[in-house]
Design a protein around this motif. Structure first.
Motif, PDB file in Angstrom:
ATOM      1  N   ILE A 115       0.857  -1.188   0.000  1.00  7.80           N
ATOM      2  CA  ILE A 115       0.000   0.000   0.000  1.00  7.80           C
ATOM      3  C   ILE A 115       0.891   1.236   0.000  1.00  7.80           C
ATOM      4  CG2 ILE A 115      -1.756   1.291   1.288  1.00  7.80           C
ATOM      5  CD1 ILE A 115      -2.834  -1.325   0.097  1.00  7.80           C
ATOM      6  N   VAL A 116       0.589   2.209  -0.855  1.00  6.62           N
ATOM      7  CA  VAL A 116       1.386   3.435  -0.906  1.00  6.62           C
ATOM      8  C   VAL A 116       0.582   4.695  -0.586  1.00  6.62           C
ATOM      9  CG1 VAL A 116       3.123   2.485  -2.469  1.00  6.62           C
ATOM     10  CG2 VAL A 116       1.122   3.615  -3.431  1.00  6.62           C
ATOM     11  N   ASN A 117      -0.722   4.651  -0.774  1.00  4.61           N
ATOM     12  CA  ASN A 117      -1.578   5.812  -0.470  1.00  4.61           C
ATOM     13  C   ASN A 117      -2.544   5.422   0.640  1.00  4.61           C
ATOM     14  OD1 ASN A 117      -0.426   6.806  -2.795  1.00  4.61           O
ATOM     15  ND2 ASN A 117      -2.317   6.972  -3.934  1.00  4.61           N
ATOM     16  N   THR A 118      -2.659   6.276   1.665  1.00  2.00           N
ATOM     17  CA  THR A 118      -3.655   6.048   2.699  1.00  2.00           C
ATOM     18  C   THR A 118      -4.583   7.257   2.785  1.00  2.00           C
ATOM     19  OG1 THR A 118      -2.207   6.888   4.461  1.00  2.00           O
ATOM     20  CG2 THR A 118      -2.184   4.503   4.046  1.00  2.00           C
ATOM     21  N   TYR A 119      -5.821   6.976   3.142  1.00  5.84           N
ATOM     22  CA  TYR A 119      -6.852   8.006   3.216  1.00  5.84           C
ATOM     23  C   TYR A 119      -7.645   7.846   4.499  1.00  5.84           C
ATOM     24  CZ  TYR A 119      -5.657   8.474  -1.650  1.00  5.84           C
ATOM     25  OH  TYR A 119      -4.951   8.653  -2.807  1.00  5.84           O
ATOM     26  N   ALA A 120      -8.135   8.960   5.006  1.00  8.10           N
ATOM     27  CA  ALA A 120      -9.017   8.931   6.167  1.00  8.10           C
ATOM     28  C   ALA A 120     -10.206   9.836   5.874  1.00  8.10           C
ATOM     29  CB  ALA A 120      -8.278   9.410   7.415  1.00  8.10           C
ATOM     30  N   GLY A 121     -11.397   9.285   6.001  1.00  4.20           N
ATOM     31  CA  GLY A 121     -12.625  10.065   5.888  1.00  4.20           C
ATOM     32  C   GLY A 121     -13.003  10.537   7.279  1.00  4.20           C
ATOM     33  N   ILE A 122     -13.054  11.843   7.477  1.00  3.95           N
ATOM     34  CA  ILE A 122     -13.200  12.411   8.814  1.00  3.95           C
ATOM     35  C   ILE A 122     -14.389  13.364   8.860  1.00  3.95           C
ATOM     36  CG2 ILE A 122     -12.059  13.832  10.565  1.00  3.95           C
ATOM     37  CD1 ILE A 122      -9.387  12.930   9.165  1.00  3.95           C
ATOM     38  N   ALA A 123     -15.293  13.131   9.796  1.00  2.00           N
ATOM     39  CA  ALA A 123     -16.400  14.054  10.019  1.00  2.00           C
ATOM     40  C   ALA A 123     -15.853  15.329  10.655  1.00  2.00           C
ATOM     41  CB  ALA A 123     -17.448  13.422  10.919  1.00  2.00           C
ATOM     42  N   THR A 134     -15.886  17.794  17.291  1.00  2.00           N
ATOM     43  CA  THR A 134     -14.810  18.780  17.332  1.00  2.00           C
ATOM     44  C   THR A 134     -13.901  18.540  16.128  1.00  2.00           C
ATOM     45  OG1 THR A 134     -13.257  17.411  18.584  1.00  2.00           O
ATOM     46  CG2 THR A 134     -14.874  18.706  19.865  1.00  2.00           C
ATOM     47  N   THR A 135     -12.819  19.253  16.081  1.00  2.00           N
ATOM     48  CA  THR A 135     -11.838  19.057  15.007  1.00  2.00           C
ATOM     49  C   THR A 135     -10.658  18.196  15.484  1.00  2.00           C
ATOM     50  OG1 THR A 135     -10.753  21.136  15.572  1.00  2.00           O
ATOM     51  CG2 THR A 135     -12.454  21.225  13.845  1.00  2.00           C
ATOM     52  N   ALA A 136     -10.830  17.486  16.590  1.00  2.00           N
ATOM     53  CA  ALA A 136      -9.734  16.694  17.155  1.00  2.00           C
ATOM     54  C   ALA A 136      -9.194  15.660  16.174  1.00  2.00           C
ATOM     55  CB  ALA A 136     -10.179  16.015  18.457  1.00  2.00           C
ATOM     56  N   SER A 137     -10.069  14.955  15.474  1.00  2.00           N
ATOM     57  CA  SER A 137      -9.601  13.934  14.530  1.00  2.00           C
ATOM     58  C   SER A 137      -8.833  14.568  13.372  1.00  2.00           C
ATOM     59  CB  SER A 137     -10.774  13.102  14.008  1.00  2.00           C
ATOM     60  OG  SER A 137     -10.309  12.054  13.198  1.00  2.00           O
ATOM     61  N   GLU A 138      -9.336  15.666  12.877  1.00  2.00           N
ATOM     62  CA  GLU A 138      -8.641  16.376  11.795  1.00  2.00           C
ATOM     63  C   GLU A 138      -7.251  16.807  12.267  1.00  2.00           C
ATOM     64  OE1 GLU A 138      -9.341  20.277   8.904  1.00  2.00           O
ATOM     65  OE2 GLU A 138     -10.677  19.931  10.591  1.00  2.00           O
ATOM     66  N   ARG A 139      -7.159  17.349  13.461  1.00  2.00           N
ATOM     67  CA  ARG A 139      -5.862  17.789  14.000  1.00  2.00           C
ATOM     68  C   ARG A 139      -4.926  16.597  14.214  1.00  2.00           C
ATOM     69  NH1 ARG A 139      -9.308  20.542  17.424  1.00  2.00           N
ATOM     70  NH2 ARG A 139      -8.516  19.368  19.225  1.00  2.00           N
ATOM     71  N   PHE A 140      -5.460  15.484  14.720  1.00  2.00           N
ATOM     72  CA  PHE A 140      -4.642  14.288  14.915  1.00  2.00           C
ATOM     73  C   PHE A 140      -4.053  13.821  13.586  1.00  2.00           C
ATOM     74  CE2 PHE A 140      -4.580   9.632  14.457  1.00  2.00           C
ATOM     75  CZ  PHE A 140      -3.543   9.330  15.327  1.00  2.00           C
ATOM     76  N   HIS A 141      -4.902  13.728  12.572  1.00  2.00           N
ATOM     77  CA  HIS A 141      -4.417  13.257  11.269  1.00  2.00           C
ATOM     78  C   HIS A 141      -3.385  14.216  10.669  1.00  2.00           C
ATOM     79  CE1 HIS A 141      -7.727  10.405  11.633  1.00  2.00           C
ATOM     80  NE2 HIS A 141      -7.072   9.694  10.732  1.00  2.00           N
ATOM     81  N   SER A 164     -20.081  18.094   7.888  1.00  2.00           N
ATOM     82  CA  SER A 164     -19.295  17.893   6.675  1.00  2.00           C
ATOM     83  C   SER A 164     -18.318  16.741   6.889  1.00  2.00           C
ATOM     84  CB  SER A 164     -18.538  19.174   6.320  1.00  2.00           C
ATOM     85  OG  SER A 164     -19.458  20.218   6.021  1.00  2.00           O
ATOM     86  N   MET A 165     -17.652  16.367   5.805  1.00  2.00           N
ATOM     87  CA  MET A 165     -16.647  15.328   5.868  1.00  2.00           C
ATOM     88  C   MET A 165     -15.470  15.757   5.017  1.00  2.00           C
ATOM     89  SD  MET A 165     -16.832  11.324   4.840  1.00  2.00           S
ATOM     90  CE  MET A 165     -16.186  11.491   3.196  1.00  2.00           C
ATOM     91  N   ILE A 166     -14.297  15.458   5.495  1.00  2.00           N
ATOM     92  CA  ILE A 166     -13.098  15.700   4.687  1.00  2.00           C
ATOM     93  C   ILE A 166     -12.410  14.367   4.441  1.00  2.00           C
ATOM     94  CG2 ILE A 166     -12.734  18.065   5.464  1.00  2.00           C
ATOM     95  CD1 ILE A 166     -10.523  17.009   7.335  1.00  2.00           C
ATOM     96  N   TYR A 167     -11.677  14.317   3.348  1.00  2.00           N
ATOM     97  CA  TYR A 167     -10.755  13.213   3.113  1.00  2.00           C
ATOM     98  C   TYR A 167      -9.363  13.779   3.275  1.00  2.00           C
ATOM     99  CZ  TYR A 167     -13.200   8.981   1.789  1.00  2.00           C
ATOM    100  OH  TYR A 167     -13.928   7.826   1.829  1.00  2.00           O
ATOM    101  N   MET A 168      -8.556  13.060   4.057  1.00  2.00           N
ATOM    102  CA  MET A 168      -7.160  13.420   4.218  1.00  2.00           C
ATOM    103  C   MET A 168      -6.325  12.272   3.663  1.00  2.00           C
ATOM    104  SD  MET A 168      -7.165  15.377   7.911  1.00  2.00           S
ATOM    105  CE  MET A 168      -5.637  16.303   7.630  1.00  2.00           C
ATOM    106  N   GLU A 169      -5.167  12.611   3.113  1.00  2.00           N
ATOM    107  CA  GLU A 169      -4.310  11.644   2.430  1.00  2.00           C
ATOM    108  C   GLU A 169      -2.906  11.685   2.998  1.00  2.00           C
ATOM    109  OE1 GLU A 169      -3.554  11.036  -2.234  1.00  2.00           O
ATOM    110  OE2 GLU A 169      -2.757  12.926  -1.459  1.00  2.00           O
TER     111      GLU A 169
END
Length: 176
Positions: A115-123, A134-141, A164-169
């Motif tokens: 695996i070379v790309n990882t993604y997280a879908g975060i509320a 809160t934005t805790a998960s976004e800040r952690f990632h 909303s939801m964000i994808y982080m890579e």
């Protein structure tokens, strides 16, 4: 603080993992599920994940304190080098480095599988943090090296509010 052991999850861990996950479903908008999955459903999710991806947990003094796993980013064959990650830590264990340890180990196991790309879908809150999200998960990632690559506005409704939801890579390997 006593030491943390990281190990692979087995279906027999389902009850404890479900205990950790349940408050995220019942009390927060971190998970967009409305109902806590049954023990049988949760066990099945573990079994299906272990068929192809790592599913790990952090154990302190014999008690599972958090878990993380990977799954397919998308089903099509060309996505086989990408994975979507999820992580849940017991509320009593936040801020103790468990999430970092889990993600570091998960990334290593994913690299071993190619695996070379990882993604997280975060509320995330659409406007501002509230008692459910809160934005805790976004800040952690972000702290773990993830970068935001997509934002879906007002795509989930829970507790009578839109979120909303964000994808982080995070790229974890070379694209050879």
């Amino acid at each position: 603080m006593s030491s943390i052991e990281i190990r692979s999850v087995t279906p027999d861990d389902a009850e404890r993992l479900r205990e950790i996950y349940a408050p995220y479903v019942k009390d927060t908008a971190v998970s967009f599920e409305y109902d806590v999955p049954s023990l049988q459903e949760f066990r099945g999710r573990i079994e299906r994940t272990l068929g192809r991806y790592p599913y790990i947990c952090a154990v302190r003094e014999g008690v599972v304190m958090g878990y993380a796993y990977a799954g397919p980013f998308h089903a099509r064959e060309a996505y086989q080098w990408s994975a979507e990650l999820s992580i849940y830590v017991d509320a009593q264990a936040h801020g103790q480095g468990i999430g970092r340890r889990l993600y570091e180990e998960l990334e290593e196991r994913l690299r071993e599988r190619g695996i070379v790309n990882t993604y997280a879908g975060i509320a995330v809150p659409t406007v501002q943090e509230d008692e459910y999200l809160t934005t805790a998960s976004e800040r952690f990632h972000a702290h773990m090296g993830f970068k935001e690559v997509a934002r879906f506005r007002d795509c989930g409704k829970k507790f009578g509010r839109w979120y909303s939801m964000i994808y982080m890579e995070k790229i974890i390997g070379p694209h050879d």
